[in-house]
Design an enzyme around this catalytic site. Sequence first.
Site, PDB file in Angstrom:
ATOM      1  N   GLY A 219      -9.504   0.749  -4.448  1.00  0.00           N
ATOM      2  CA  GLY A 219      -9.274  -0.547  -3.609  1.00  0.00           C
ATOM      3  C   GLY A 219      -8.234  -1.274  -4.086  1.00  0.00           C
ATOM      4  O   GLY A 219      -7.178  -0.946  -4.621  1.00  0.00           O
ATOM      5  N   ASP A 240      -2.225  12.780   4.201  1.00  0.00           N
ATOM      6  CA  ASP A 240      -0.805  12.281   3.627  1.00  0.00           C
ATOM      7  C   ASP A 240      -0.878  10.711   3.424  1.00  0.00           C
ATOM      8  O   ASP A 240      -1.076  10.035   4.360  1.00  0.00           O
ATOM      9  CB  ASP A 240       0.316  12.770   4.761  1.00  0.00           C
ATOM     10  N   ASP A 246       3.037   0.891   2.554  1.00  0.00           N
ATOM     11  CA  ASP A 246       3.578   0.023   3.646  1.00  0.00           C
ATOM     12  C   ASP A 246       2.686  -0.563   4.501  1.00  0.00           C
ATOM     13  O   ASP A 246       2.870  -1.563   4.891  1.00  0.00           O
ATOM     14  CB  ASP A 246       4.722   0.907   4.189  1.00  0.00           C
ATOM     15  N   GLY A 281       2.791  11.970   8.091  1.00  0.00           N
ATOM     16  CA  GLY A 281       4.019  11.175   8.392  1.00  0.00           C
ATOM     17  C   GLY A 281       3.989   9.869   7.841  1.00  0.00           C
ATOM     18  O   GLY A 281       3.034   9.191   7.394  1.00  0.00           O
TER      19      GLY A 281
HETATM   20  O1  RIB Z   1       6.676   4.476   1.175  1.00  0.00           O
HETATM   21  C1  RIB Z   1       7.065   5.582   1.932  1.00  0.00           C
HETATM   22  C2  RIB Z   1       8.459   5.642   2.356  1.00  0.00           C
HETATM   23  O2  RIB Z   1       9.086   5.935   1.035  1.00  0.00           O
HETATM   24  C3  RIB Z   1       8.923   7.053   2.937  1.00  0.00           C
HETATM   25  O3  RIB Z   1       8.996   6.638   4.340  1.00  0.00           O
HETATM   26  C4  RIB Z   1      10.189   7.490   2.340  1.00  0.00           C
HETATM   27  O4  RIB Z   1      11.396   6.983   3.027  1.00  0.00           O
HETATM   28  C5  RIB Z   1      10.260   6.473   1.016  1.00  0.00           C
HETATM   29  O5  RIB Z   1      11.241   5.339   1.163  1.00  0.00           O
END
Ligand code: RIB
Length: 301
Positions: A219, A240, A246, A281
């Site tokens: 977590g 994945d 992000d 992806g």
């Molecule tokens: O955090 C994932 C990203 O890290 C990917 O999309 C790749 O491009 C790297 O920069």
Amino acid sequence: MKVLVFGSLNIDYVYKVKHFVQPGETLASDDMQIFCGGKGLNQSIAFCYTGIDTWHAGAVGRNDSDRLLRKLNEAGVHTELVQKTEFPTGHTMIQTTPEGENSIILYGGANQTITRENVDYVLSFFEKGDYLILQNEINQIPYIMERAHEIGMKIVLNPSPMNEKIFDMPLSYVDFFILNELEGMQLSGILEKEGSQILDALTKHFPNAQIVLTMGKEGAVYGYKEEKYYQPIYPVKTVDTTAAGDTFTGFFMGSIIRGKTVKDALDTAARAASIAVGRNGASASIPKLDEVEKDERWRKL
Ligand code: RIB
């Protein structure tokens, strides 16, 4: 109030492998897909999907730039501030295993060609109170932070991928850190591996910053002065993990900027990251806010 993500844009070449390639080994992969990625691009899209007016700045090269800019535009991100250069566009080679783990080779290319003139131009469109979101996949970050601090922008740093360049940055200007345990250990200089100890060290080291420490399957924890919250993950079958961090960053900060409480923002970010982990992806795996809110799977949690 505007949000500027000044960060990388990459083409991700994603290879499915049985295990990560070993030294001296030639490993066949029977599945290769090409995705738009880069921590900067992924975070811009995640921000936009939470309903935030988002601007992306950075640099693309002579190849593949249309594809990356189209992806940002389709998500609703403003791309007028992305510079087109004569260098190759940044790219990665990503291996993903059946367990959903990944290993990434990053070629910075155009991402590493940002000039001070470009930084000054980009920041001239922003003002006090606007947000600046940074990762560690472009050059000129110390200068960007100095200039943004002078303007009075709020600075959010996701110090990923961690390397020695982080220590050249004026880290005391950072308002929010969003980072994983390894990054937290290196930034605070402690050897403890336990999340709450890392968080305590970080909040002591950066007393003016709000900190979110992500701990994978354990977590995430948030700390700011005396305030502390824990957020468990929402369990999902891992497909994945690329861009899960992000997604978390974009949804956490996007929710905070939209006026949600820290607890709500952590919860939304955890749900969004779980959805991303269940898909293939990078940017392609990021859900929209209504998908996150309507997801019935974890209603009772
Ligand atoms: O955090 C994932 C990203 O890290 C990917 O999309 C790749 O491009 C790297 O920069």
